[in-house]
Design a protein around this motif. Structure first.
Motif: not given
Length: 399
Positions: A155-159, A222-225, A277-281
């Motif tokens: 989320v922070e990366l998208l911001r 994510y939807a907010d962004l 996707f982040p966290g699913t490595e």
């Protein structure tokens, strides 16, 4: 069903294959598989019938005591009602005689077995936990997609992307609930781990309500962004807009990459790339198709021959090259696959686990999937995390 009924009577002299692969890569893949089968078994009569309403047709024909000999369907819990009704053939001999077991990882095998008995032959695998990204835009934004360790951190990366580039970080198609449900399950897996994910799909969602709420909250962020029109954007539209450079990131199954490889000047590795996707490595979250057989077939030899070929390295190479997916077998020669699919196959072979997709019916029963999509549709419209979580817990605990 009038377009297919007239063909059923004519196909009963041999084994009948029913599937929904009409047009595009699905039709090309099935044609390649059948061509290979006929070249190996020229004396076996196998007629294929296409039907876009396959599940409904199969259920109707089972009730009429006229089931197809074999058909292509999602495996996993999607098949539970058929198994409980005793209408699927035990295909364990195909697995043991062909020595397939050692060439399949745990995830595909578990999707094919019910209480130790094989009832399906997985044909292909699509990965759903991909995060695609535009290489040039990622560099411009100064972000490293592989450095993000969790969906919440993403989320922070998208911001950051929005601040640095003035563009939306990730396109989010919300027109159909399944794309949002798919994102939610990927977030649940990435934020709370495989054990929680498995426990939720095994009917213990009440124990993990906070994790379910947390994943919904992250999806809401994510939807907010996302773009202002996200509620009206379909998967196809979002994918085209990603190709056009409207966002840095796009989460989707690997089928989305088919459009990338067909776009001139949009090259894998230099224009677009992907990470888990982040966290699913180390996780290969799977959607797949499988071949299953009727317990009531009168064409045992033809059915067994086709099942064996569908599960063979040659059959899976032919099918998956055209389908844009990877083989569930680990011994298929990948030299003629695209660079993207070769890398996917490497990730599959090295994965610690292969979770079965909720959204695509492998991880939940059909009636549960309907309720989950309904819950997500309400969530998309109202963004009420608490209400959506209650509906989802009730759906997961429905047995």
């Amino acid at each position: 069903m009038s377009n297919t009924d007239s063909r059923y009577a004519g196909s009963r002299s041999g084994a009948e294959l029913l599937h929904r692969m009409v047009g595009g890569d699905g039709e090309a893949a099935m044609s390649a598989l059948l061509e290979g089968f006929q070249s190996r078994h020229p004396g076996v009569s196998l007629g294929d019938v296409t039907d876009e309403n396959l599940s409904l047709t199969v259920k109707s024909r089972i009730l009429k005591e006229n089931p197809p000999d074999v058909w292509v369907e999602w495996p996993g819990k999607n098949l539970a009602p058929y198994v409980e009704a005793g209408v699927l053939a035990d295909v364990s001999d195909v697995w043991t005689d062909a020595a397939m077991e050692r060439e399949y990882l745990d995830g595909p095998r578990s999707a094919a077995t019910f209480e130790g008995t094989y009832h399906a032959v997985p044909l292909n695998i699509h990965r759903i936990n991909n995060l695609f990204y535009n290489v040039e835009l990622a560099v411009e934004a100064g972000v490293d997609p592989s450095s993000v360790s969790s969906p919440r951190e993403f989320v922070e990366l998208l911001r950051q992307v929005e601040v640095e580039t003035g563009q939306v970080g990730m396109l989010l198609p919300m027109k159909n609930p399944w794309t949002v449900l798919q994102l939610w399950e990927t977030v649940l897996l990435g934020e709370h781990g495989h054990d929680v994910y498995q426990s939720v799909t095994d009917g213990e969602a009440g124990r993990h309500r906070r994790a379910i709420e947390d994943a919904l909250d992250i999806v809401s962020a994510y939807a907010d962004l996302a773009t202002d029109d996200a509620l009206y954007v379909s998967l196809t539209d979002a994918n085209e807009r990603f190709i056009e450079g409207e966002s840095v990131f796009f989460h989707q199954g690997d089928w989305a990459a088919g459009a990338y490889t067909e776009t001139d000047g949009f090259r894998y590795g230099s224009n677009w790339d992907h990470v888990p996707f982040p966290g699913t490595e180390g996780r290969y979250a799977m959607n797949m198709d499988a071949v299953i057989a009727s317990e009531a077939t009168d064409n045992d030899e033809a059915v067994e021959a086709f099942l064996r070929y569908a599960g063979s390295a040659d059959g899976q190479r032919r099918f998956n090259q055209k389908k844009g997916s990877i083989p569930p077998r680990t011994d298929v020669a990948m030299g003629q696959f695209t660079g993207f699919l070769q890398r996917q196959h490497e990730d599959f072979e090295s994965s610690r686990s292969q979770p079965l997709s909720i959204t695509h019916g492998l991880g939940v029963r059909p009636e549960q999937l309907i309720e989950l999509k309904t819950a997500i549709a309400s969530f998309v419209a109202e963004r009420d995390v608490d209400a959506a979580a209650s509906e989802m817990v009730a759906a997961f605990e429905q047995q």
